[in-house]
Design a protein around this motif. Structure first.
Motif, PDB file in Angstrom:
ATOM      1  N   MET A 150     -66.153  -3.439 -12.870  1.00  0.00           N
ATOM      2  CA  MET A 150     -67.359  -3.430 -13.696  1.00  0.00           C
ATOM      3  C   MET A 150     -67.138  -2.649 -14.984  1.00  0.00           C
ATOM      4  O   MET A 150     -67.678  -3.011 -16.030  1.00  0.00           O
ATOM      5  N   ARG A 151     -66.343  -1.596 -14.934  1.00  0.00           N
ATOM      6  CA  ARG A 151     -66.026  -0.857 -16.168  1.00  0.00           C
ATOM      7  C   ARG A 151     -65.295  -1.764 -17.152  1.00  0.00           C
ATOM      8  O   ARG A 151     -65.502  -1.683 -18.361  1.00  0.00           O
ATOM      9  N   GLU A 152     -64.439  -2.630 -16.627  1.00  0.00           N
ATOM     10  CA  GLU A 152     -63.739  -3.584 -17.489  1.00  0.00           C
ATOM     11  C   GLU A 152     -64.722  -4.563 -18.132  1.00  0.00           C
ATOM     12  O   GLU A 152     -64.576  -4.932 -19.303  1.00  0.00           O
ATOM     13  N   VAL A 153     -65.742  -4.980 -17.369  1.00  0.00           N
ATOM     14  CA  VAL A 153     -66.771  -5.875 -17.908  1.00  0.00           C
ATOM     15  C   VAL A 153     -67.540  -5.174 -19.026  1.00  0.00           C
ATOM     16  O   VAL A 153     -67.773  -5.754 -20.102  1.00  0.00           O
ATOM     17  N   TYR A 154     -67.938  -3.912 -18.802  1.00  0.00           N
ATOM     18  CA  TYR A 154     -68.681  -3.156 -19.827  1.00  0.00           C
ATOM     19  C   TYR A 154     -67.854  -3.029 -21.102  1.00  0.00           C
ATOM     20  O   TYR A 154     -68.371  -3.210 -22.210  1.00  0.00           O
ATOM     21  N   ASP A 155     -66.575  -2.704 -20.945  1.00  0.00           N
ATOM     22  CA  ASP A 155     -65.704  -2.537 -22.116  1.00  0.00           C
ATOM     23  C   ASP A 155     -65.608  -3.833 -22.907  1.00  0.00           C
ATOM     24  O   ASP A 155     -65.658  -3.830 -24.139  1.00  0.00           O
ATOM     25  N   LEU A 156     -65.478  -4.946 -22.202  1.00  0.00           N
ATOM     26  CA  LEU A 156     -65.354  -6.237 -22.873  1.00  0.00           C
ATOM     27  C   LEU A 156     -66.651  -6.613 -23.587  1.00  0.00           C
ATOM     28  O   LEU A 156     -66.626  -7.126 -24.714  1.00  0.00           O
ATOM     29  N   ILE A 157     -67.797  -6.334 -22.955  1.00  0.00           N
ATOM     30  CA  ILE A 157     -69.087  -6.623 -23.578  1.00  0.00           C
ATOM     31  C   ILE A 157     -69.244  -5.826 -24.870  1.00  0.00           C
ATOM     32  O   ILE A 157     -69.690  -6.359 -25.891  1.00  0.00           O
ATOM     33  N   GLU A 158     -68.869  -4.549 -24.833  1.00  0.00           N
ATOM     34  CA  GLU A 158     -68.968  -3.712 -26.038  1.00  0.00           C
ATOM     35  C   GLU A 158     -68.103  -4.259 -27.168  1.00  0.00           C
ATOM     36  O   GLU A 158     -68.502  -4.260 -28.327  1.00  0.00           O
ATOM     37  N   LYS A 159     -66.915  -4.745 -26.828  1.00  0.00           N
ATOM     38  CA  LYS A 159     -65.994  -5.252 -27.847  1.00  0.00           C
ATOM     39  C   LYS A 159     -66.480  -6.562 -28.454  1.00  0.00           C
ATOM     40  O   LYS A 159     -66.355  -6.793 -29.650  1.00  0.00           O
ATOM     41  N   VAL A 160     -67.027  -7.438 -27.604  1.00  0.00           N
ATOM     42  CA  VAL A 160     -67.380  -8.773 -28.075  1.00  0.00           C
ATOM     43  C   VAL A 160     -68.778  -8.844 -28.687  1.00  0.00           C
ATOM     44  O   VAL A 160     -69.083  -9.753 -29.446  1.00  0.00           O
ATOM     45  N   ALA A 161     -69.638  -7.859 -28.382  1.00  0.00           N
ATOM     46  CA  ALA A 161     -71.043  -7.925 -28.808  1.00  0.00           C
ATOM     47  C   ALA A 161     -71.204  -8.033 -30.324  1.00  0.00           C
ATOM     48  O   ALA A 161     -72.061  -8.784 -30.804  1.00  0.00           O
ATOM     49  N   ASN A 162     -70.409  -7.312 -31.070  1.00  0.00           N
ATOM     50  CA  ASN A 162     -70.593  -7.273 -32.520  1.00  0.00           C
ATOM     51  C   ASN A 162     -69.963  -8.450 -33.258  1.00  0.00           C
ATOM     52  O   ASN A 162     -70.074  -8.541 -34.478  1.00  0.00           O
ATOM     53  N   SER A 163     -69.306  -9.332 -32.526  1.00  0.00           N
ATOM     54  CA  SER A 163     -68.684 -10.483 -33.180  1.00  0.00           C
ATOM     55  C   SER A 163     -69.596 -11.698 -33.072  1.00  0.00           C
ATOM     56  O   SER A 163     -70.634 -11.665 -32.423  1.00  0.00           O
ATOM     57  N   MET A 164     -69.200 -12.778 -33.714  1.00  0.00           N
ATOM     58  CA  MET A 164     -69.925 -14.045 -33.606  1.00  0.00           C
ATOM     59  C   MET A 164     -69.212 -14.989 -32.647  1.00  0.00           C
ATOM     60  O   MET A 164     -69.580 -16.148 -32.496  1.00  0.00           O
ATOM     61  N   ALA A 165     -68.151 -14.502 -31.998  1.00  0.00           N
ATOM     62  CA  ALA A 165     -67.333 -15.353 -31.138  1.00  0.00           C
ATOM     63  C   ALA A 165     -68.147 -15.928 -29.985  1.00  0.00           C
ATOM     64  O   ALA A 165     -69.008 -15.253 -29.414  1.00  0.00           O
ATOM     65  N   ASN A 166     -67.865 -17.182 -29.647  1.00  0.00           N
ATOM     66  CA  ASN A 166     -68.484 -17.780 -28.470  1.00  0.00           C
ATOM     67  C   ASN A 166     -67.914 -17.114 -27.222  1.00  0.00           C
ATOM     68  O   ASN A 166     -66.735 -16.761 -27.173  1.00  0.00           O
ATOM     69  N   VAL A 167     -68.759 -16.951 -26.225  1.00  0.00           N
ATOM     70  CA  VAL A 167     -68.363 -16.270 -24.996  1.00  0.00           C
ATOM     71  C   VAL A 167     -68.627 -17.195 -23.815  1.00  0.00           C
ATOM     72  O   VAL A 167     -69.659 -17.864 -23.751  1.00  0.00           O
ATOM     73  N   LEU A 168     -67.696 -17.215 -22.875  1.00  0.00           N
ATOM     74  CA  LEU A 168     -67.866 -17.982 -21.642  1.00  0.00           C
ATOM     75  C   LEU A 168     -67.877 -16.996 -20.478  1.00  0.00           C
ATOM     76  O   LEU A 168     -66.871 -16.324 -20.212  1.00  0.00           O
ATOM     77  N   VAL A 169     -69.024 -16.894 -19.822  1.00  0.00           N
ATOM     78  CA  VAL A 169     -69.173 -15.980 -18.687  1.00  0.00           C
ATOM     79  C   VAL A 169     -68.941 -16.776 -17.408  1.00  0.00           C
ATOM     80  O   VAL A 169     -69.636 -17.761 -17.144  1.00  0.00           O
ATOM     81  N   LEU A 170     -67.965 -16.344 -16.632  1.00  0.00           N
ATOM     82  CA  LEU A 170     -67.583 -17.058 -15.414  1.00  0.00           C
ATOM     83  C   LEU A 170     -67.831 -16.187 -14.192  1.00  0.00           C
ATOM     84  O   LEU A 170     -67.703 -14.956 -14.252  1.00  0.00           O
ATOM     85  N   GLY A 171     -68.171 -16.823 -13.087  1.00  0.00           N
ATOM     86  CA  GLY A 171     -68.393 -16.069 -11.863  1.00  0.00           C
ATOM     87  C   GLY A 171     -69.214 -16.863 -10.872  1.00  0.00           C
ATOM     88  O   GLY A 171     -69.864 -17.846 -11.223  1.00  0.00           O
ATOM     89  N   GLU A 172     -69.178 -16.402  -9.637  1.00  0.00           N
ATOM     90  CA  GLU A 172     -69.926 -17.069  -8.585  1.00  0.00           C
ATOM     91  C   GLU A 172     -71.429 -16.898  -8.813  1.00  0.00           C
ATOM     92  O   GLU A 172     -71.856 -16.025  -9.586  1.00  0.00           O
ATOM     93  N   SER A 173     -72.216 -17.707  -8.130  1.00  0.00           N
ATOM     94  CA  SER A 173     -73.671 -17.578  -8.220  1.00  0.00           C
ATOM     95  C   SER A 173     -74.094 -16.192  -7.736  1.00  0.00           C
ATOM     96  O   SER A 173     -73.597 -15.695  -6.729  1.00  0.00           O
ATOM     97  N   GLY A 174     -75.010 -15.590  -8.501  1.00  0.00           N
ATOM     98  CA  GLY A 174     -75.539 -14.299  -8.102  1.00  0.00           C
ATOM     99  C   GLY A 174     -74.764 -13.095  -8.570  1.00  0.00           C
ATOM    100  O   GLY A 174     -75.081 -11.960  -8.214  1.00  0.00           O
ATOM    101  N   THR A 175     -73.741 -13.302  -9.406  1.00  0.00           N
ATOM    102  CA  THR A 175     -72.937 -12.156  -9.865  1.00  0.00           C
ATOM    103  C   THR A 175     -73.497 -11.495 -11.113  1.00  0.00           C
ATOM    104  O   THR A 175     -73.002 -10.450 -11.537  1.00  0.00           O
TER     105      THR A 175
END
Length: 457
Positions: A150-175
């Motif tokens: 989860m710390r890795e997810v937080y770090d990635l969100i912080e890095k990508v938030a300020n960009s305009m890049a398209n993001v693909l969120v992958l994971g099982e239902s309910g994650t």
């Protein structure tokens, strides 16, 4: 809580008159004979409204107003003077005063101004509170967990938030894929613009194009008026396309055009509409496999998959179960006080269960316990499949297939990871000894740790 008002005036008779008047209206009133005393009172307590004279010895009312708006901008200020001029009134309003009243004034006029000033102040405070709540809710507090994954997810969100890049969120239902999308949006420069979410799998194919792009009147049966689609509703903000793998191939081509050209046409329309929208897509399906099967466009996949964010299943981060239990308990329970919120046996059962429904399933379990009136989450309020799973695995027996079915792969992964963790615990973290406890080679043990992302933990 009683509303607090501070009256500031160097004339004692005026201070006392205003204090008596306002106390009769039910307010708590404090008095200050000059601006210096007023500032000390404002440092030690919070006031909803300051009623201040303009002309006072030392620091005058205008200077006091400026100081208040710098230190406590949420405090409303009403200015009173015997020598009103248009210039003074304009200056006071520019500095942030709610209003300006000249002596001599009518009692009813003061009452109305005070009431209106307090109402406006209260509304501003509520708006700030709600805005803070929204930002706090979607900063990261909606995503709970301190595990490495989860710390890795937080770090990635912080890095990508300020960009305009398209993001693909992958994971099982309910994650928590939508929570991740909201965290990206609310931490981005677009946070004050719309966040529009749509589940592509819940829209009939025949309506999906009109839902996304809107339609013109008469473009199809039932189109009785022009209608803006989700792209227009999300203008300037973020459009979250959940279950993107459910979009039919024909519409995938039109989505690709929007991503490339940044414009689209309504169904039945001829003019292009500009689209200043950030796209965040999500899927619980293997899109790369869909590309191989020919059910998902390869070019669209690469356009969407600029930055992939993988949401880990709950069975791969069991250490996050205790904080999640606390988070959901506080969300649903109305009970006050502190103390135990879950019994050790119930926590053991939750920690052993593989959660095929992931975080959403855990949330539902805790809500169930609260709805049933349990002040403490215990085995009594947990469903049989959770309690029986623990009992079966501990005893080494076979658990009966639940009536509603189960995710066998998740079940087996949960058992495997639980024994890996137990072996590491009993061996004091010595991997060779842990491998020996499980009757496997050190190489095989390391492979299984890597499989669950535990190699570096």
């Amino acid at each position: 809580m009683q509303t607090k008002i501070l009256v500031v005036d160097d004339e004692q008779s005026m201070r006392e008159f205003l204090a008596i008047l306002l106390e009769r209206e039910g307010y708590y009133v404090a008095q200050a004979e000059n601006a210096e005393v007023a500032l000390k009172l404002l440092e030690s307590d919070t006031y909803d409204l300051v009623v201040s004279d303009v002309s006072m010895p030392g620091l005058n009312g205008m200077a006091l107003l400026a100081r208040i708006k710098t230190t406590t901008p949420e405090t409303a200020v009403l200015m009173i003077t015997a020598y009103t001029t248009a210039e003074q009134a304009v200056e006071a309003m520019k500095l942030g005063a709610y209003d300006y009243i000249a002596k001599p004034f009518k009692v009813e006029e003061v009452k109305v101004l005070v009431k209106n000033a307090l109402e406006k102040s209260s509304l501003q405070k509520e708006n700030r509170r709600l805005k803070h709540e929204v930002q706090e809710r979607y900063s990261f507090s909606g995503l709970v967990g301190k595990s490495k994954k989860m710390r890795e997810v937080y770090d990635l969100i912080e890095k990508v938030a300020n960009s305009m890049a398209n993001v693909l969120v992958l994971g099982e239902s309910g994650t928590g894929k939508e929570l991740a999308a909201k965290a990206i949006h609310y931490n981005s420069p677009r946070h004050d613009k719309p966040f529009v979410a749509v589940n592509c799998g819940a829209i009939p194919e025949t309506l999906m194009e009109a839902e996304l792009f809107g339609h013109k009147k008469g473009s199809f049966t039932g189109a009785i008026a022009d209608r803006a689609g989700l792209f227009e509703q999300a203008e300037g903000g973020t459009l979250f396309l959940d279950e993107i793998g459910e979009v039919p191939l024909q519409l995938q081509a039109k989505l690709l055009r929007v991503l490339q050209e940044r414009e689209f046409r309504r169904v039945g329309g001829t003019s292009a509409i500009k689209a200043d929208v950030r796209i965040i897509a999500a899927s619980n399906r293997d899109l790369e496999e869909q590309v191989k099967e020919g059910t998902f466009r390869e070019d669209l996949f690469y356009r969407l998959n600029v930055v992939p964010v993988l949401m880990p299943p709950l069975r791969e981060r069991p250490e996050d179960i205790p904080p999640l239990v606390e988070f959901f308990y506080k969300k649903f329970a109305q009970f006050s006080g502190t103390g135990e919120i879950i019994t050790p046996c119930a926590m053991k059962a939750l920690m052993s269960y593989p959660f095929p429904g992931n975080v959403r399933e855990l949330e539902n379990l805790i809500e169930r316990c609260v709805v049933l009136g349990n002040r403490v989450v215990s085995e009594d309020c947990l469903p049989p499949q959770v309690v029986n799973f623990q009992a079966g695995t501990v005893a080494g027996g076979v658990v009966d297939l639940p009536e509603g079915g189960m995710n066998l792969e998740a079940y087996l992964d949960g058992i495997e990871k639980r024994f890996l963790l137990q072996a590491l615990s009993r061996s004091g973290g010595v991997k060779k000894k842990a491998a020996s406890l499980l009757g496997m080679t050190f190489r095989s043990f390391r492979y299984r740790l890597a499989k669950f992302g535990m190699e570096d933990d």
